[in-house]
Design a protein around this motif. Structure first.
Motif, PDB file in Angstrom:
ATOM      1  N   ASN A   1       0.951  -1.092   0.021  1.00  0.00           N
ATOM      2  CA  ASN A   1      -0.183   0.005  -0.061  1.00  0.00           C
ATOM      3  C   ASN A   1       0.796   1.068   0.085  1.00  0.00           C
ATOM      4  O   ASN A   1       1.514   1.442   1.019  1.00  0.00           O
ATOM      5  CB  ASN A   1      -0.836  -0.128   1.327  1.00  0.00           C
TER       6      ASN A   1
ATOM      7  N   TYR B   1      -0.287   4.772  -1.369  1.00  0.00           N
ATOM      8  CA  TYR B   1      -1.143   5.446  -2.520  1.00  0.00           C
ATOM      9  C   TYR B   1      -0.515   6.626  -3.155  1.00  0.00           C
ATOM     10  O   TYR B   1      -1.000   7.061  -4.216  1.00  0.00           O
ATOM     11  CB  TYR B   1      -2.288   5.972  -1.418  1.00  0.00           C
TER      12      TYR B   1
ATOM     13  N   GLY C   1      -0.365   4.982  -6.292  1.00  0.00           N
ATOM     14  CA  GLY C   1      -1.642   4.373  -6.828  1.00  0.00           C
ATOM     15  C   GLY C   1      -2.321   3.486  -5.928  1.00  0.00           C
ATOM     16  O   GLY C   1      -1.747   2.982  -4.689  1.00  0.00           O
ATOM     17  N   LEU C   2      -3.810   3.098  -6.218  1.00  0.00           N
ATOM     18  CA  LEU C   2      -4.509   2.601  -5.311  1.00  0.00           C
ATOM     19  C   LEU C   2      -4.167   0.929  -5.238  1.00  0.00           C
ATOM     20  O   LEU C   2      -4.564   0.413  -4.320  1.00  0.00           O
ATOM     21  CB  LEU C   2      -5.928   2.977  -5.185  1.00  0.00           C
TER      22      LEU C   2
ATOM     23  N   LYS D   1      -2.542  -2.697  -4.982  1.00  0.00           N
ATOM     24  CA  LYS D   1      -1.405  -3.406  -4.372  1.00  0.00           C
ATOM     25  C   LYS D   1      -0.196  -3.499  -5.337  1.00  0.00           C
ATOM     26  O   LYS D   1       0.881  -3.465  -4.616  1.00  0.00           O
ATOM     27  CB  LYS D   1      -1.725  -4.676  -3.788  1.00  0.00           C
TER      28      LYS D   1
ATOM     29  N   ASP E   1       0.527  -1.341  -7.921  1.00  0.00           N
ATOM     30  CA  ASP E   1       0.850  -0.276  -8.362  1.00  0.00           C
ATOM     31  C   ASP E   1       2.175   0.061  -7.959  1.00  0.00           C
ATOM     32  O   ASP E   1       3.025   0.753  -8.816  1.00  0.00           O
ATOM     33  CB  ASP E   1      -0.049   0.835  -8.169  1.00  0.00           C
TER      34      ASP E   1
ATOM     35  N   GLY F   1       0.411   8.881  -8.195  1.00  0.00           N
ATOM     36  CA  GLY F   1      -0.910   8.705  -7.484  1.00  0.00           C
ATOM     37  C   GLY F   1      -1.538   9.941  -6.777  1.00  0.00           C
ATOM     38  O   GLY F   1      -2.574  10.142  -6.308  1.00  0.00           O
TER      39      GLY F   1
ATOM     40  N   VAL G   1      -7.352  11.126  -4.064  1.00  0.00           N
ATOM     41  CA  VAL G   1      -7.898  10.470  -2.862  1.00  0.00           C
ATOM     42  C   VAL G   1      -7.529  10.681  -1.509  1.00  0.00           C
ATOM     43  O   VAL G   1      -8.395  10.428  -0.686  1.00  0.00           O
ATOM     44  CB  VAL G   1      -7.416   8.895  -3.193  1.00  0.00           C
TER      45      VAL G   1
ATOM     46  N   TRP H   1      -4.602   9.854   7.283  1.00  0.00           N
ATOM     47  CA  TRP H   1      -5.622   8.966   7.485  1.00  0.00           C
ATOM     48  C   TRP H   1      -6.758   9.372   8.472  1.00  0.00           C
ATOM     49  O   TRP H   1      -7.959   9.089   8.188  1.00  0.00           O
ATOM     50  CB  TRP H   1      -5.242   7.471   7.606  1.00  0.00           C
TER      51      TRP H   1
ATOM     52  N   LYS I   1     -11.663   1.072  -0.026  1.00  0.00           N
ATOM     53  CA  LYS I   1     -11.167   1.698   1.215  1.00  0.00           C
ATOM     54  C   LYS I   1     -11.541   3.375   0.862  1.00  0.00           C
ATOM     55  O   LYS I   1     -12.036   4.084   1.561  1.00  0.00           O
ATOM     56  CB  LYS I   1      -9.942   1.539   1.319  1.00  0.00           C
ATOM     57  N   GLN I   2     -10.813   3.738  -0.216  1.00  0.00           N
ATOM     58  CA  GLN I   2     -10.827   5.300  -0.404  1.00  0.00           C
ATOM     59  C   GLN I   2     -11.466   5.670  -1.773  1.00  0.00           C
ATOM     60  O   GLN I   2     -12.192   6.535  -1.896  1.00  0.00           O
ATOM     61  CB  GLN I   2      -9.528   5.870  -0.110  1.00  0.00           C
ATOM     62  N   ASP I   3     -10.919   5.100  -2.889  1.00  0.00           N
ATOM     63  CA  ASP I   3     -11.571   5.458  -3.999  1.00  0.00           C
ATOM     64  C   ASP I   3     -12.843   5.001  -4.367  1.00  0.00           C
ATOM     65  O   ASP I   3     -12.737   3.717  -4.664  1.00  0.00           O
ATOM     66  CB  ASP I   3     -10.382   5.261  -5.152  1.00  0.00           C
TER      67      ASP I   3
END
Lengths: 321, 212
Positions: A85, A87, A90-91, A93, A95, A186, A191, A259, B170-172
């Motif tokens: 992870n 981000y 990218g979202l 796993k 990426d 990302g 996001v 977060w 989760k977020q997007d």
């Protein structure tokens, strides 16, 4: 002269039933492949076939185990470097492993400021030369319910902070990741509120378990794992362990963290691994160790309760999750 | 030239069935070749869930296509699409059960405490009677009106499935939003059509009255 007899068969034609059969077979195949292919394209997210093979070896593990090392089986390097992870890349796993090449990890400077007597901006190579590198085989627990065992290389954050001489006003430490949409694709989407910001209470930051990592499994950290410098707080959920750190600020007030701002009901400031406090959408009582089939029970403070539980004496960890 | 006998497009339903099963074959192939990544259980869970929702949505586009374009062929694959959706939803649930080691206590707690899980399981359970009564004989046995009323449960099921998807990411939220918008659009076509045909019926009866 020959005259066609009236009862003669018509000239041979291609068998219409055969042609019809072929036509139907083609339509059948075309439709099946179109529908199946379309559905597969829409829903399939294949995993990385092959990850990074690793960078230069900077350390050969195998020395005496450190005081906090777990003897549990280490997660294979390929999985630790292709299931991430991050981000900023990218979202997905995969990426980070796929797009990690866009991050330039040298030269890299880290700014240390706020409530310290010796604020400064220092090159990451200089910074890591100040401390002997240590092997730390830690459990890592993601808030999503999976876990790994990661052999980090790094130095205690406490050693760095003491060198910077925190003032008497310092109570928290705020960490900031690099913000550069050119290098982090990302970050071109909204996001999360970039840059990524995390924070610790000063006593958590000074705890000997808290590590600044520069390597993984004897190799220089790859971008997907937070190169060139990342935080590792093994008793907290993974998202606390901020990656690609460019700034460390000592503060008087509790920092706002990415977060806990994005979804305060799901991600608290403390984020201590706690099997008794569920995520709104799933139980945190068990976890899947990457590479294992079943689930295993999650341990309070990710198995580091003996070392860190006293940091939270008198706190309601259901409220301060 | 002699015309074909039998139903038109005889290849259509078998082709849709085979095509609908293809992603399952690809998933199986990925699983055996290790292409599902580091967390294969989760990947399989996500893929089957998305397949179930996609096929359910496809089955719900059949009627709007008939209403809008007067196409009759989609109605003939609706059952196949619906059953495939149910199959993937059931597989999705089985993988979830496997993920939780088929422990009834854990699953029950999950269902009772987490709306995300409650909603998903409800969607699946609503599909069970529909799959159960999907034979030609069932329409006759139940009578068309009752059968149709029962099968309107699919509207609830697809709404819950979309909500489950929305809560699951989760977020997007782009993909769940697209799914929700498509579902809403399909509902809108039906509603507009019902209103229009009701209005037409009213106009029809009014003119009959005035003609008398």
């Amino acid at each position: 002269m020959t005259i066609l007899p009236p009862d003669r068969d018509p000239p041979p034609q291609p068998d219409p039933s055969r042609r019809e059969f072929l036509r139907r077979a083609a339509l059948f195949t075309g439709t099946a492949v179109a529908l199946g292919g379309g559905l597969t394209l829409l829903t399939r997210r294949p995993g990385a076939v092959d990850g990074a093979t690793g960078e230069e070896v900077i350390w050969r593990p195998g020395g005496p185990p450190g005081p906090y090392d777990t003897a549990e089986a280490v997660t294979p390097y390929r999985q630790a470097t292709t299931y991430n992870n991050f981000y900023e890349f990218g979202l997905g796993k995969d990426d980070p492993a796929r797009l990690g090449g866009s991050l330039r990890t040298r030269p890299w400077t880290v700014q240390i400021d706020g409530e310290v007597r010796r604020p400064q901006t220092v090159d990451v190579d200089t910074l890591q030369s100040w401390f002997p590198l240590e092997d730390r085989v830690y459990r890592m627990r993601c808030v999503e319910g999976w876990s790994m065992v990661m052999p980090w290389l790094g130095f205690p954050l406490g050693a760095l902070l003491r060198r910077m001489e925190p003032t008497g006003q310092a109570r928290y430490v705020q960490f900031t990741s690099l913000h550069d949409p050119e290098q982090f694709p990302g970050q071109r989407s909204g996001v999360l509120a970039w840059p990524y910001v995390e924070g610790l209470r000063l006593d958590e930051a000074l705890h000997p378990l808290t590590l600044m990592a520069v390597g993984l499994q004897g190799r220089v950290l790859l971008p997907q794992n937070g190169a060139p410098l990342r935080l590792v707080v093994p008793w907290k959920y993974g998202f606390k362990s901020i990656k690609s750190v460019v700034r460390i600020t000592l503060t008087r007030e509790q920092p706002r963290t990415t977060w806990s701002e994005a979804a305060p009901n799901e991600y608290g400031f403390f984020a201590n691994v706690n099997p008794a406090v569920d995520h709104p959408r799933w139980s945190q009582a068990t976890e899947r160790r990457i590479g294992e089939g079943g689930r295993r029970p999650t341990l309070p403070f990710n198995g580091y309760a003996e070392e860190v539980a006293q940091l939270y004496g008198g706190m309601d960890l259901g409220k301060f999750y | 030239m002699s015309r074909r006998s039998g139903p038109p497009l005889p290849w259509l339903v078998p082709a849709v069935t085979v095509g609908g099963l293809l992603p399952a074959a690809v998933l199986l192939l990925d699983a055996t070749t290790g292409t599902l990544g580091a967390n294969p259980v989760q990947r399989a869970l996500h893929q089957t869930g998305l397949l179930a929702l996609t096929l359910l949505i496809l089955s719900l586009t059949c009627t709007p296509l008939r209403l809008l374009f007067r196409w009759t062929w989609p109605a003939r694959i609706r059952k196949a699409l619906g059953l495939l959706a149910f199959g993937y939803a059931a597989l999705h649930f089985l993988i979830y059960l496997f993920d939780h080691a088929f422990a009834p206590g854990v699953v029950l707690a999950d269902v009772l405490e987490r709306p995300f899980i409650t909603v998903g399981l409800t969607a699946l359970l609503l599909l069970v009677p529909l799959a159960w009564t999907s034979g030609r004989d069932d329409v006759r046995r139940l009578g068309f009106a009752r059968w149709q009323r029962l099968h309107r449960l699919v509207y609830v099921a697809v709404s819950l499935a979309a909500l489950h998807y929305w809560w699951g990411v989760k977020q997007d939220r782009t993909a769940p939003l697209v799914a929700a918008l498509v579902v809403a659009a399909l509902f809108a076509v039906r509603l507009v059509w019902r209103k229009r045909s009701a209005a037409r019926r009213r106009v029809g009866s009014a003119s009959r009255l005035s003609g008398d």
